[in-house]
Design a protein around this motif. Structure first.
Motif, mmCIF file in Angstrom:
data_model
loop_
_atom_site.group_PDB
_atom_site.id
_atom_site.type_symbol
_atom_site.label_atom_id
_atom_site.label_comp_id
_atom_site.label_asym_id
_atom_site.label_seq_id
_atom_site.Cartn_x
_atom_site.Cartn_y
_atom_site.Cartn_z
ATOM 1 N N HIS A 62 15.668 -75.846 -64.813
ATOM 2 C CA HIS A 62 15.998 -74.908 -63.739
ATOM 3 C C HIS A 62 15.999 -75.607 -62.381
ATOM 4 C CE1 HIS A 62 16.425 -71.096 -61.694
ATOM 5 N NE2 HIS A 62 15.500 -71.513 -60.862
ATOM 6 N N GLU A 63 15.018 -76.460 -62.161
ATOM 7 C CA GLU A 63 14.914 -77.194 -60.892
ATOM 8 C C GLU A 63 16.128 -78.117 -60.699
ATOM 9 O OE1 GLU A 63 12.060 -80.723 -59.435
ATOM 10 O OE2 GLU A 63 11.004 -78.895 -60.022
ATOM 11 N N ASP B 135 24.671 -70.187 -62.828
ATOM 12 C CA ASP B 135 23.496 -71.019 -63.098
ATOM 13 C C ASP B 135 23.340 -71.311 -64.585
ATOM 14 O OD1 ASP B 135 22.915 -71.146 -60.412
ATOM 15 O OD2 ASP B 135 21.389 -69.581 -60.474
ATOM 16 N N GLU C 12 22.879 -74.914 -66.340
ATOM 17 C CA GLU C 12 21.702 -75.227 -67.155
ATOM 18 C C GLU C 12 22.102 -75.658 -68.559
ATOM 19 O OE1 GLU C 12 19.092 -71.848 -66.811
ATOM 20 O OE2 GLU C 12 18.602 -72.329 -64.731
ATOM 21 N N PHE D 171 11.567 -76.271 -69.717
ATOM 22 C CA PHE D 171 12.341 -75.077 -69.381
ATOM 23 C C PHE D 171 11.489 -74.213 -68.455
ATOM 24 C CE2 PHE D 171 15.850 -76.043 -72.006
ATOM 25 C CZ PHE D 171 15.323 -76.844 -72.991
ATOM 26 N N LEU E 31 10.418 -71.789 -65.328
ATOM 27 C CA LEU E 31 10.884 -70.528 -64.772
ATOM 28 C C LEU E 31 10.744 -70.578 -63.258
ATOM 29 C CD1 LEU E 31 9.131 -68.137 -67.299
ATOM 30 C CD2 LEU E 31 11.509 -68.872 -67.297
ATOM 31 N N PRO E 32 11.679 -69.986 -62.543
ATOM 32 C CA PRO E 32 11.591 -69.999 -61.080
ATOM 33 C C PRO E 32 10.287 -69.372 -60.597
ATOM 34 C CG PRO E 32 13.660 -69.010 -61.827
ATOM 35 C CD PRO E 32 12.824 -69.254 -63.035
#
Length: 88
Positions: free
Chosen positions: A35-36, A51, A55, A71, A73-74
């Motif tokens: 995600h980053e 997004d 990804e 993986f 998470l924001p």
């Protein structure tokens, strides 16, 4: 040389190139934070890709390079630790 599948026409080549650069700069012992990395790609490249598509490309390209992935998470620090990967 790393071979990948032929990309669909709706995939932005600039996104693929940027992901490749970022993955090549990624040390082998640090897991790729999917995600980053997608957020970094979005900051560097103007694209209409969602997004999720970015990804998915990251996961596919990191898998081909046999890189460990996280993986994340924001806004979450709840990421499973991945063991260090050593060169063979």
């Amino acid at each position: 040389m790393t071979l990948m599948r032929e990309l669909p026409k709706d995939i932005d080549a600039d996104v693929v190139i940027e992901i490749s650069k970022l993955l090549d700069d990624s040390p082998l012992f640090v897991p790729v934070r999917v995600h980053e990395l997608a957020a970094r790609v979005r900051q560097r490249v103007k694209t209409g890709l969602p997004d999720l598509s970015i990804e998915e490309l990251i996961v596919e390209m990191a898998s081909v390079r046999q890189l460990a992935m996280a993986f994340d998470l924001p806004g979450s620090e709840n990421v499973v630790q991945i063991p260090v990967r050593y060169r063979r």
